[in-house]
Design a protein around this motif. Structure first.
Motif, PDB file in Angstrom:
ATOM      1  N   ALA A  76       0.839  -1.214   0.000  1.00 13.83           N
ATOM      2  CA  ALA A  76       0.000   0.000   0.000  1.00 13.83           C
ATOM      3  C   ALA A  76       0.867   1.254   0.000  1.00 13.83           C
ATOM      4  O   ALA A  76       0.570   2.228  -0.699  1.00 13.83           O
ATOM      5  CB  ALA A  76      -0.946   0.001   1.198  1.00 13.83           C
ATOM      6  N   ASP A  77       1.951   1.226   0.764  1.00 10.76           N
ATOM      7  CA  ASP A  77       2.876   2.362   0.786  1.00 10.76           C
ATOM      8  C   ASP A  77       3.471   2.568  -0.607  1.00 10.76           C
ATOM      9  O   ASP A  77       3.542   3.689  -1.107  1.00 10.76           O
ATOM     10  CB  ASP A  77       3.992   2.109   1.807  1.00 10.76           C
ATOM     11  CG  ASP A  77       5.081   3.162   1.766  1.00 10.76           C
ATOM     12  OD1 ASP A  77       4.772   4.335   2.019  1.00 10.76           O
ATOM     13  OD2 ASP A  77       6.240   2.799   1.464  1.00 10.76           O
ATOM     14  N   ARG A  78       3.837   1.491  -1.243  1.00 11.31           N
ATOM     15  CA  ARG A  78       4.408   1.564  -2.592  1.00 11.31           C
ATOM     16  C   ARG A  78       3.378   2.108  -3.587  1.00 11.31           C
ATOM     17  O   ARG A  78       3.699   2.917  -4.458  1.00 11.31           O
ATOM     18  CB  ARG A  78       4.903   0.177  -3.022  1.00 11.31           C
ATOM     19  CG  ARG A  78       5.429   0.096  -4.431  1.00 11.31           C
ATOM     20  CD  ARG A  78       6.683   0.959  -4.583  1.00 11.31           C
ATOM     21  NE  ARG A  78       7.077   1.065  -5.952  1.00 11.31           N
ATOM     22  CZ  ARG A  78       8.113   0.422  -6.484  1.00 11.31           C
ATOM     23  NH1 ARG A  78       8.846  -0.373  -5.747  1.00 11.31           N
ATOM     24  NH2 ARG A  78       8.407   0.580  -7.737  1.00 11.31           N
ATOM     25  N   ALA A  79       2.129   1.666  -3.457  1.00 14.85           N
ATOM     26  CA  ALA A  79       1.072   2.123  -4.365  1.00 14.85           C
ATOM     27  C   ALA A  79       0.859   3.627  -4.247  1.00 14.85           C
ATOM     28  O   ALA A  79       0.677   4.317  -5.254  1.00 14.85           O
ATOM     29  CB  ALA A  79      -0.229   1.373  -4.080  1.00 14.85           C
ATOM     30  N   VAL A  80       0.906   4.147  -3.033  1.00 12.04           N
ATOM     31  CA  VAL A  80       0.730   5.591  -2.833  1.00 12.04           C
ATOM     32  C   VAL A  80       1.880   6.353  -3.485  1.00 12.04           C
ATOM     33  O   VAL A  80       1.671   7.361  -4.165  1.00 12.04           O
ATOM     34  CB  VAL A  80       0.617   5.933  -1.335  1.00 12.04           C
ATOM     35  CG1 VAL A  80       0.690   7.429  -1.100  1.00 12.04           C
ATOM     36  CG2 VAL A  80      -0.677   5.371  -0.764  1.00 12.04           C
ATOM     37  N   ARG A  81       3.104   5.855  -3.321  1.00 15.87           N
ATOM     38  CA  ARG A  81       4.249   6.526  -3.941  1.00 15.87           C
ATOM     39  C   ARG A  81       4.186   6.434  -5.469  1.00 15.87           C
ATOM     40  O   ARG A  81       4.480   7.399  -6.172  1.00 15.87           O
ATOM     41  CB  ARG A  81       5.562   5.946  -3.412  1.00 15.87           C
ATOM     42  CG  ARG A  81       5.828   6.385  -1.971  1.00 15.87           C
ATOM     43  CD  ARG A  81       7.174   5.946  -1.435  1.00 15.87           C
ATOM     44  NE  ARG A  81       7.122   4.524  -1.104  1.00 15.87           N
ATOM     45  CZ  ARG A  81       7.911   3.593  -1.635  1.00 15.87           C
ATOM     46  NH1 ARG A  81       8.836   3.927  -2.496  1.00 15.87           N
ATOM     47  NH2 ARG A  81       7.802   2.335  -1.285  1.00 15.87           N
ATOM     48  N   ASP A  82       3.761   5.282  -5.994  1.00 17.95           N
ATOM     49  CA  ASP A  82       3.630   5.134  -7.442  1.00 17.95           C
ATOM     50  C   ASP A  82       2.544   6.053  -7.994  1.00 17.95           C
ATOM     51  O   ASP A  82       2.700   6.617  -9.084  1.00 17.95           O
ATOM     52  CB  ASP A  82       3.316   3.684  -7.813  1.00 17.95           C
ATOM     53  CG  ASP A  82       4.511   2.760  -7.663  1.00 17.95           C
ATOM     54  OD1 ASP A  82       5.649   3.263  -7.481  1.00 17.95           O
ATOM     55  OD2 ASP A  82       4.317   1.531  -7.721  1.00 17.95           O
ATOM     56  N   ALA A  83       1.449   6.187  -7.272  1.00 18.10           N
ATOM     57  CA  ALA A  83       0.356   7.060  -7.721  1.00 18.10           C
ATOM     58  C   ALA A  83       0.832   8.501  -7.815  1.00 18.10           C
ATOM     59  O   ALA A  83       0.511   9.213  -8.774  1.00 18.10           O
ATOM     60  CB  ALA A  83      -0.831   6.954  -6.766  1.00 18.10           C
ATOM     61  N   THR A  84       1.606   8.923  -6.842  1.00 22.05           N
ATOM     62  CA  THR A  84       2.146  10.284  -6.862  1.00 22.05           C
ATOM     63  C   THR A  84       3.099  10.460  -8.046  1.00 22.05           C
ATOM     64  O   THR A  84       3.055  11.470  -8.746  1.00 22.05           O
ATOM     65  CB  THR A  84       2.873  10.599  -5.544  1.00 22.05           C
ATOM     66  OG1 THR A  84       1.959  10.394  -4.464  1.00 22.05           O
ATOM     67  CG2 THR A  84       3.387  12.020  -5.519  1.00 22.05           C
TER      68      THR A  84
END
Length: 100
Positions: A76-84
């Motif tokens: 989930a942390d990775r997904a948030v960074r990828d979305a940004t």
């Protein structure tokens, strides 16, 4: 188990429908390009929608993961960074809105 919760199942179904919509738009852009058209509008709309959907999916993943989702290395942390990162790649959504 979390998936047995009805709200979680409906949330995942809604997000899956949004992802399928992005895939359909990207597919239409590709079909237009192959046909010799200039699908710039479709491509821009696809990127805009994909960015919004990814941000929503990442946020929901973080919410469903609870406090563990904020841990470095968690999906989930990775997904948030990828979305940004996607929002910034190729120009921000705000920049694209200014050129319409």
């Amino acid at each position: 188990m979390l998936i047995t919760n009805q709200h979680v199942r409906f949330t995942l179904a809604r997000l899956d429908a949004a992802v399928q919509e992005v895939q359909a738009m990207a597919g239409q852009s590709h079909r237009l390009l192959v046909a010799g058209a200039r699908p710039g509008g479709w491509a821009a709309a696809s990127k805009h929608l994909a960015t919004a959907v990814l941000a929503e999916v990442a946020d929901e993943a973080l919410q469903l993961s609870g406090g563990d989702g904020y841990r470095r290395g968690h999906p989930a942390d990775r997904a948030v960074r990828d979305a940004t990162g996607l929002a910034l790649a190729g120009g921000t959504t705000e920049t694209h809105a200014l050129t319409d």
